[in-house]
Design a protein around this motif. Structure first.
Motif, PDB file in Angstrom:
ATOM      1  N   ALA A 116      26.151 126.366 -10.140  1.00 58.88           N
ATOM      2  CA  ALA A 116      26.234 127.066 -11.436  1.00 58.88           C
ATOM      3  C   ALA A 116      25.503 128.405 -11.285  1.00 58.88           C
ATOM      4  O   ALA A 116      24.316 128.522 -11.601  1.00 58.88           O
ATOM      5  N   ILE A 117      26.249 129.412 -10.805  1.00 56.01           N
ATOM      6  CA  ILE A 117      25.674 130.740 -10.516  1.00 56.01           C
ATOM      7  C   ILE A 117      24.988 131.298 -11.768  1.00 56.01           C
ATOM      8  O   ILE A 117      25.546 131.222 -12.874  1.00 56.01           O
ATOM      9  N   SER A 118      23.798 131.818 -11.602  1.00 56.17           N
ATOM     10  CA  SER A 118      22.980 132.455 -12.660  1.00 56.17           C
ATOM     11  C   SER A 118      22.370 131.483 -13.668  1.00 56.17           C
ATOM     12  O   SER A 118      21.615 131.924 -14.537  1.00 56.17           O
ATOM     13  N   ALA A 119      22.684 130.205 -13.590  1.00 56.04           N
ATOM     14  CA  ALA A 119      22.222 129.274 -14.635  1.00 56.04           C
ATOM     15  C   ALA A 119      20.840 128.686 -14.360  1.00 56.04           C
ATOM     16  O   ALA A 119      20.393 127.793 -15.077  1.00 56.04           O
ATOM     17  N   GLY A 120      20.141 129.192 -13.355  1.00 54.03           N
ATOM     18  CA  GLY A 120      18.773 128.717 -13.075  1.00 54.03           C
ATOM     19  C   GLY A 120      17.781 129.837 -13.336  1.00 54.03           C
ATOM     20  O   GLY A 120      17.610 130.266 -14.483  1.00 54.03           O
ATOM     21  N   VAL A 121      17.180 130.343 -12.274  1.00 54.19           N
ATOM     22  CA  VAL A 121      16.179 131.417 -12.372  1.00 54.19           C
ATOM     23  C   VAL A 121      16.718 132.623 -13.158  1.00 54.19           C
ATOM     24  O   VAL A 121      15.974 133.267 -13.898  1.00 54.19           O
ATOM     25  N   TYR A 122      17.999 132.938 -13.034  1.00 50.18           N
ATOM     26  CA  TYR A 122      18.566 134.115 -13.697  1.00 50.18           C
ATOM     27  C   TYR A 122      18.860 133.889 -15.184  1.00 50.18           C
ATOM     28  O   TYR A 122      19.312 134.815 -15.865  1.00 50.18           O
ATOM     29  N   GLY A 123      18.617 132.681 -15.682  1.00 49.31           N
ATOM     30  CA  GLY A 123      18.541 132.442 -17.127  1.00 49.31           C
ATOM     31  C   GLY A 123      19.817 132.393 -17.929  1.00 49.31           C
ATOM     32  O   GLY A 123      19.776 132.421 -19.165  1.00 49.31           O
ATOM     33  N   TYR A 124      20.981 132.293 -17.295  1.00 43.31           N
ATOM     34  CA  TYR A 124      22.239 132.235 -18.065  1.00 43.31           C
ATOM     35  C   TYR A 124      22.303 130.882 -18.775  1.00 43.31           C
ATOM     36  O   TYR A 124      22.144 129.851 -18.124  1.00 43.31           O
TER      37      TYR A 124
END
Ligand code: AR6
Length: 184
Positions: A116-124
């Motif tokens: 799940a691209i961006s759904a962790g540290v990047y907060g999406y």
């Protein structure tokens, strides 16, 4: 041939597919989350190859070998940081999925696994990230028909529910349903 969409709760580094996607940062020199796990499992040669790539822009993708991973290739993409892309977050996230599939298709990849691209540290927010992931991949598959399996890797049962909702919603509203089969 229809493309099979699958949803798997587990670690992307153990997946037996032609290519796995890494949610990297613009340096491509490693980090935490999926990125850390992929570098740890692939071994130091992955970092060596990444050094030669000279980074990657948000929404773009670059390919390397998989080294000690079961996957032959790693496709590194840089997702948007939620709330920090001047309103271009959704467009950039869609671009990550499309560019990964393009790069994969160029190398003859037939099976690919996405985190799940961006759904962790990047907060999406996960529900939005899942909807964009499924929508972006569905539209690409309807336009270009070259993958036998596209696997979404989730890391929690909450994420799994979000992807199921997104698949039910988007895959069945596409005009040519017979191009996609999905299973959980
Ligand atoms: N397998 C599958 N999914 C995973 C795994 C795994 N081994 N580990 C985490 N996830 P993140 P981002 C899930 O933070 O938000 C790195 O430091 C996780 O639960 O890895 O794009 C990079 O270097 C979440 O749902 O990626 C960048 O600096 C999803 O993968 C930054 O993080 C993505 O979480 C990129 O942040």
């Amino acid at each position: 041939m229809p493309t099979r969409f699958t949803l798997v709760l587990g670690d992307i580094t153990t997946q037996q597919v032609d290519a796995i996607v890494n949610a990297a940062n613009p340096t491509l020199l490693g980090g935490g989350g999926v990125d850390g796990a992929i570098h740890a499992a692939a071994g130091p040669e992955l970092l060596e190859e990444c050094r030669g790539l000279h980074g990657c822009q948000t929404g773009e993708a670059k390919i390397t070998r998989g080294y000690l991973l079961p996957a032959k290739y790693v496709i590194h993409t840089v997702g948007p940081r939620y709330g920090q892309e001047q309103g271009r977050e959704a467009e950039l996230l869609r671009s990550c999925y499309a560019r990964c599939l393009e790069v994969a298709a160029e190398r003859g990849v037939q099976t690919i696994a996405f985190p799940a691209i961006s759904a962790g540290v990047y907060g999406y927010p996960l529900s939005e990230a899942a909807a964009i992931a499924v929508q972006a991949v569905c539209s690409w598959v309807h336009a270009f028909d070259c993958f036998t399996e596209i696997r979404f890797l989730v890391y929690s049962s909450r994420a799994k529910r979000m992807y199921i909702e997104a698949m039910q919603h988007y895959c069945h509203t596409m005009p040519e349903d017979d191009k996609i089969i999905w299973s959980v």
